[in-house]
Design an enzyme around this catalytic site. Structure first.
Site, PDB file in Angstrom:
ATOM      1  N   LYS A 147       0.819  -1.215   0.000  1.00  0.00           N
ATOM      2  CA  LYS A 147       0.000   0.000   0.000  1.00  0.00           C
ATOM      3  C   LYS A 147       0.855   1.267   0.000  1.00  0.00           C
ATOM      4  O   LYS A 147       0.487   2.255  -0.638  1.00  0.00           O
ATOM      5  CB  LYS A 147      -0.935   0.012   1.201  1.00  0.00           C
ATOM      6  N   THR A 148       1.986   1.245   0.700  1.00  0.00           N
ATOM      7  CA  THR A 148       2.840   2.434   0.713  1.00  0.00           C
ATOM      8  C   THR A 148       3.368   2.732  -0.684  1.00  0.00           C
ATOM      9  O   THR A 148       3.435   3.890  -1.111  1.00  0.00           O
ATOM     10  CB  THR A 148       4.006   2.245   1.701  1.00  0.00           C
ATOM     11  N   ASP A 206      -3.539   8.048   4.192  1.00  0.00           N
ATOM     12  CA  ASP A 206      -2.986   6.743   4.531  1.00  0.00           C
ATOM     13  C   ASP A 206      -3.627   6.244   5.826  1.00  0.00           C
ATOM     14  O   ASP A 206      -4.016   7.033   6.692  1.00  0.00           O
ATOM     15  CB  ASP A 206      -1.469   6.862   4.713  1.00  0.00           C
ATOM     16  N   GLU A 207      -3.728   4.923   5.995  1.00  0.00           N
ATOM     17  CA  GLU A 207      -4.270   4.285   7.196  1.00  0.00           C
ATOM     18  C   GLU A 207      -5.647   4.862   7.564  1.00  0.00           C
ATOM     19  O   GLU A 207      -5.916   5.208   8.710  1.00  0.00           O
ATOM     20  CB  GLU A 207      -3.298   4.458   8.379  1.00  0.00           C
ATOM     21  N   GLN A 221      -7.364  -4.335   9.686  1.00  0.00           N
ATOM     22  CA  GLN A 221      -6.260  -3.951  10.568  1.00  0.00           C
ATOM     23  C   GLN A 221      -6.607  -2.747  11.424  1.00  0.00           C
ATOM     24  O   GLN A 221      -5.719  -2.041  11.900  1.00  0.00           O
ATOM     25  CB  GLN A 221      -4.997  -3.661   9.749  1.00  0.00           C
ATOM     26  N   ARG A 272       2.224 -10.527  10.487  1.00  0.00           N
ATOM     27  CA  ARG A 272       3.573  -9.975  10.672  1.00  0.00           C
ATOM     28  C   ARG A 272       4.622 -10.999  10.240  1.00  0.00           C
ATOM     29  O   ARG A 272       5.800 -10.658  10.071  1.00  0.00           O
ATOM     30  CB  ARG A 272       3.840  -9.604  12.131  1.00  0.00           C
TER      31      ARG A 272
END
Length: 881
Positions: free
Chosen positions: A63-64, A251-252, A346, A692
């Site tokens: 995504k980044t 973002d987020e 998330q 993770r």
């Protein structure tokens, strides 16, 4: 011959370069290099520039890269200049990383992007440009938490409100929560305002805001709240920024709170005409009862809604979803080019105000929005992704996506049961050593725990093994402020000459002993060449201190004298509990209303539990010295130890996830407070933990764990049953012990123990054990040797749970006990010292009150108490009156 112009006309078919042909390859070579390597979904997210776009980016899907590539694409296509792009992140680190990546993509340093930053940094920048419009000056000060608390204490004193019953820090938390929901003082629901200060919460909030204006100051929450007020009250300013920002990127998005949501909604609408009311920009009345939180019909726990849902219903969305999911046509407003990137699976920060509903209702807030799902994971193996996807599919509140990978399936997720938390830590330690011997880098190993108190067991184990480790997102267990304070009390008891320890806690909790008092004690100690504690003992006998300070210091010295006497007749674990209670330290954190206060109390209980492994206080403190002396540089290889919340955004080859038990994970506190919404957030947290891991994910649960000071038999987490069996492997613990002969866990360390002994270890108790061993021909137990039925301090096993007794590594000991009551004749005669009390002396006992001495046996007194009746106590626990 026909002339060319006379040839019959035929339509010429439209030409497209053949796939893989010369023209197609040449065009691709001439295209922007930053698009190379993007998969189709990522490229779609980058190239869809018009209208609202929601990019649902699962863990490890890049995504980044999508976000930064989208900015580069906007700039390279000439759709906007750098100063016309608003790009919002949650951390300064993320903003710096984005600028760095943009520079690498465009081949030059990214300059001229003043609107790339965090919500609060951008909000503060806008506020300084227009400070006068919100009754501030452009050089206003942003207060930190300590300054806020000091200011609120002044307001509480002005209102004659007891700041012990109504702590200023609690009010600061309430005000911060209101600001995160976008509520000004006039919009706070009456019911919530009445929760503090006997109904004065709303008035105090208003007074606080007025005081901030006088001081030309703002707190962190004001950086967005005052922005919202600025835009609401001055539509011309709002239009200025709506015209300026041609593209908005967030973002987020799943972690945004109400105030951030409202701020974005205002900026993301197309500029309105002068004179158009704000309700046309954000449909609905911003001052409506619904926004104020007064319409709360769905908050009943019986419907499965949590308090968090009530906040969502009350504050964040002034434009509620109409019945049937249809939107009022009259409310629709033209939308700008906004792209929000996030993952509803998330969203794990609901406890600090994040609203997962913001991302779930994106297509309702922005009609016609395009939703692009990034589901191709580049991080984890197939089995890990399958397990994580199957687990999160049990959540109802999600938009839905399934992570997949083109990588190999890899190793299955393992689930391992252990007897207790000690064995769990031992097993994980041994597995990490095996990985290290196999050539794995310790930097690629992480242990993710649900609660910070779980770390202590692993830290101690790693010190024993010599495994280097680092704690991410906070200090190591024994470096935490509350642990250092508790240890300072114990160090002062153990060594009265420990000036550093005594100075640390002389005014913790607050006793009115400030810097001037401490300086006077230091001067006296240096002149007489004596420790600080002895200087304090001498000073309280003089008139050098003011009466209040002298009284507080005298009480503290008496406390330490009594604790040192109790040390001779009380186990060190019980002594620690007594010290924390009688000093007021536990009560200090119980009254603290900050978000981390509960965690600090849990850490104190874990500290007391950790002491049970040592014979005495001296041995425990020596162990702590070894732990604290561990030296490791930041660049060294080390195992990463952190909570699941701190692990967001990180990834490791090997991830260990201990503590998957009901009550711990999912957290019972979260379930009690938030119901179904809390359970779904806990499940999202489990999903985050699994994703993770790149190559190995190892889950653990213990059958016995001590939580909140009490040993209890636990059951495995419900999340384990929600994993797909095809992707999970059950393994045996490598911790060296387990369930005894049953269940295939190998022999238990309890198999050869006839009965549980007592951890009580006074000289008299030890003589009693020695006498018993001699009478039985030396057949005593290695630890304790005193049968439960014969111990005056232990109930039967069946009474252990109901009576408050707790299992403690070799015996049953009271979880919490006041001054020792001697009920057994054997122990009552175990010491031969002569008491300074006489028959008929009038005495006072802190627990039993006033009474008269009726019998003396060494240092043991039989006292007829006025209310408690006749009791036997140690003379050091009473005072002559």
């Amino acid at each position: 011959m026909t002339e060319p112009s006379k040839l019959p006309h035929r339509g010429v078919p439209e030409h497209q370069p053949a796939a893989g042909g010369i023209a197609a390859r040449a065009r691709a070579a001439a295209g922007p290099q930053y698009l190379n390597g993007l998969n189709p979904e990522q490229r779609d997210a980058v190239e869809t520039l018009d209208g609202p776009v929601l990019v649902l980016a699962g863990a490890g899907t890049g995504k980044t890269r999508v976000l930064t590539t989208r900015i580069a694409h906007i700039l390279s296509q000439g759709r906007a200049r750098p100063q016309e792009i608003l790009s919002v992140t949650f951390t300064n680190k993320a903003a710096r990383e984005m600028k760095l990546r943009l520079g690498q993509m465009l081949g030059q340093a990214v300059e001229g992007m003043p609107w790339l930053g965090t919500f609060h940094s951008i909000g503060g920048r806008i506020l300084r440009f227009h400070a006068e419009l919100v009754q501030l000056k452009s050089n206003f000060t942003v207060l930190d938490v300590d300054d806020q608390v000091r200011l609120l204490k002044q307001l509480l004193q002005a209102e004659n409100i007891d700041d012990k019953r109504w702590p200023a820090r609690m009010l600061a938390g309430l005000i911060d929560g209101w600001k995160n929901r976008g509520l000004t003082p006039s919009q706070v629901p009456a019911g919530e305002a009445a929760m503090f200060g006997n109904g004065k919460g709303g008035k105090l909030y208003a007074s606080y805001q007025e005081r901030l204006k006088i001081l030309n100051a703002a707190d962190f929450g004001d950086l967005l709240l005052e922005n919202i007020r600025l835009f609401r009250e001055h539509p011309d300013v709002l239009r200025q920024y709506q015209n300026r920002f041609k593209f908005i990127l967030v973002d987020e998005y799943q972690d945004t709170n109400v105030a951030q949501y409202l701020w974005l909604r205002l900026l993301s609408q197309a500029p309105s005409r002068p004179g158009v009311p704000l309700s046309a920009i954000i449909p609905g009345d911003l001052t409506s009862p619904r926004l104020r939180g007064e319409d709360d019909a769905r908050s009943a726990s019986g419907e499965g809604d949590s308090p968090q849902t009530a906040l969502v219903e009350g504050a964040p969305h002034p434009d509620p979803l109409p019945a049937g999911g249809e939107r009022e046509k009259s409310a629709a407003a033209p939308l700008k080019n906004i792209c929000c990137v996030g993952d509803d699976d998330q969203s794990i920060y609901g406890w600090r105000g994040a609203e997962v509903d913001n991302i779930l209702r994106f297509d309702h807030d922005f009609p016609g929005a395009k939703v692009i799902r990034l589901e191709r994971n580049y991080r984890s193996t197939g089995h890990i992704l399958a397990a994580a996807s199957h687990l999160i599919a049990h959540n109802e509140g999600r938009l839905g996506k399934t992570l997949r990978t083109e990588d190999v399936d890899g190793e299955k997720v393992t689930v391992t049961g252990s007897w207790d938390s000690e064995e769990e830590a031992r097993a994980i330690g041994e597995e990490i050593e095996e990985l290290q011997r196999a050539g794995e880098n310790l930097n690629e190993v992480a242990i993710l725990v649900r609660a910070s108190f779980q770390m202590r067991e692993f830290e101690d184990r790693f010190v024993t093994l010599g495994l280097p480790y680092r704690v991410i997102g906070g200090p190591r267990f024994y470096e935490r402020a509350e642990i250092r304070d508790a240890l300072a009390y114990l160090r002062t008891i153990n060594s009265p000459a420990d000036d550093l320890a005594f100075e640390r806690i002389i005014n913790v909790p607050k006793r009115g002993l400030g810097d001037a008092t401490v300086q006077m004690l230091h001067d006296h100690a240096r002149k007489r060449r004596i420790p600080l504690f002895e200087a304090a003992r001498a000073v309280v006998e003089t008139d050098e201190l003011k009466p209040k300070a002298r009284g507080s210091l005298r009480d503290l010295i008496l406390h330490f004298d009594r604790w040192r006497a109790q040390r001779e007749v009380t186990s060190h674990t019980e002594l620690a509990e007594i010290v924390l209670d009688e000093s007021g330290y536990t009560e200090m954190w119980q009254k603290d209303r900050s978000a981390d206060a509960a965690g600090r109390l849990d850490n104190l209980k874990e500290l007391v539990r950790s002491m049970e492994e040592f014979e005495n206080l001296q041995g425990f403190l020596e162990h702590i010295s070894l732990v604290m002396d561990r030296d490791g540089g930041a660049a060294d290889e080390a195992v990463s130890l952190m909570t699941l919340h701190s692990a967001k955004g990180l990834e490791f080859d090997n991830v260990f996830l201990p503590g998957w038990e009901e009550g711990l994970f999912p957290s019972q506190r979260t379930l009690d407070e938030q119901g179904r919404a809390g359970l779904e957030e806990e499940r999202r947290l489990a999903h985050v933990g699994l994703t993770r891991a790149r190559r190995r994910a190892k889950l653990y649960f213990a059958t016995n764990r001590r939580i909140h000071g009490t040993w209890s038999t636990t059951i495995p987490s419900r999340f384990l049953d929600e994993l797909p069996s095809a992707n999970v492997e059950i393994t045996e613990s490598k911790g060296g012990s387990g369930w005894g002969g049953s269940g295939g866990y190998g022999p238990s360390r309890f198999d050869n123990v006839e009965s549980f002994g007592s951890s009580y270890a006074t000289p008299g108790w030890q003589r009693a054990q020695a006498n018993r061993n001699r009478s039985q021909g030396g057949r005593g137990q290695a630890r304790g040797g005193f049968e439960e039925s014969q111990s005056p301090f232990s109930g039967s096993r069946s009474d252990a749970g109901a009576g408050g007794d707790t299992f403690s590594g070799g015996g049953f000991s009271r979880n919490k006990r006041g001054p020792m009551v001697i009920e057994g004749e054997l122990v009552a005669k175990s010491t031969g010292t002569i008491s300074e009390f006489s028959l008929d002396d009038r005495v006072f006992h802190q627990k039993f009150g006033y009474g008269n001495v009726v019998k003396i046996d060494g240092n043991k007194l039989t006292i007829a108490f006025e209310k408690a009746g006749e009791k036997k106590v140690v003379d050091s626990f009473v005072e002559r009156v």
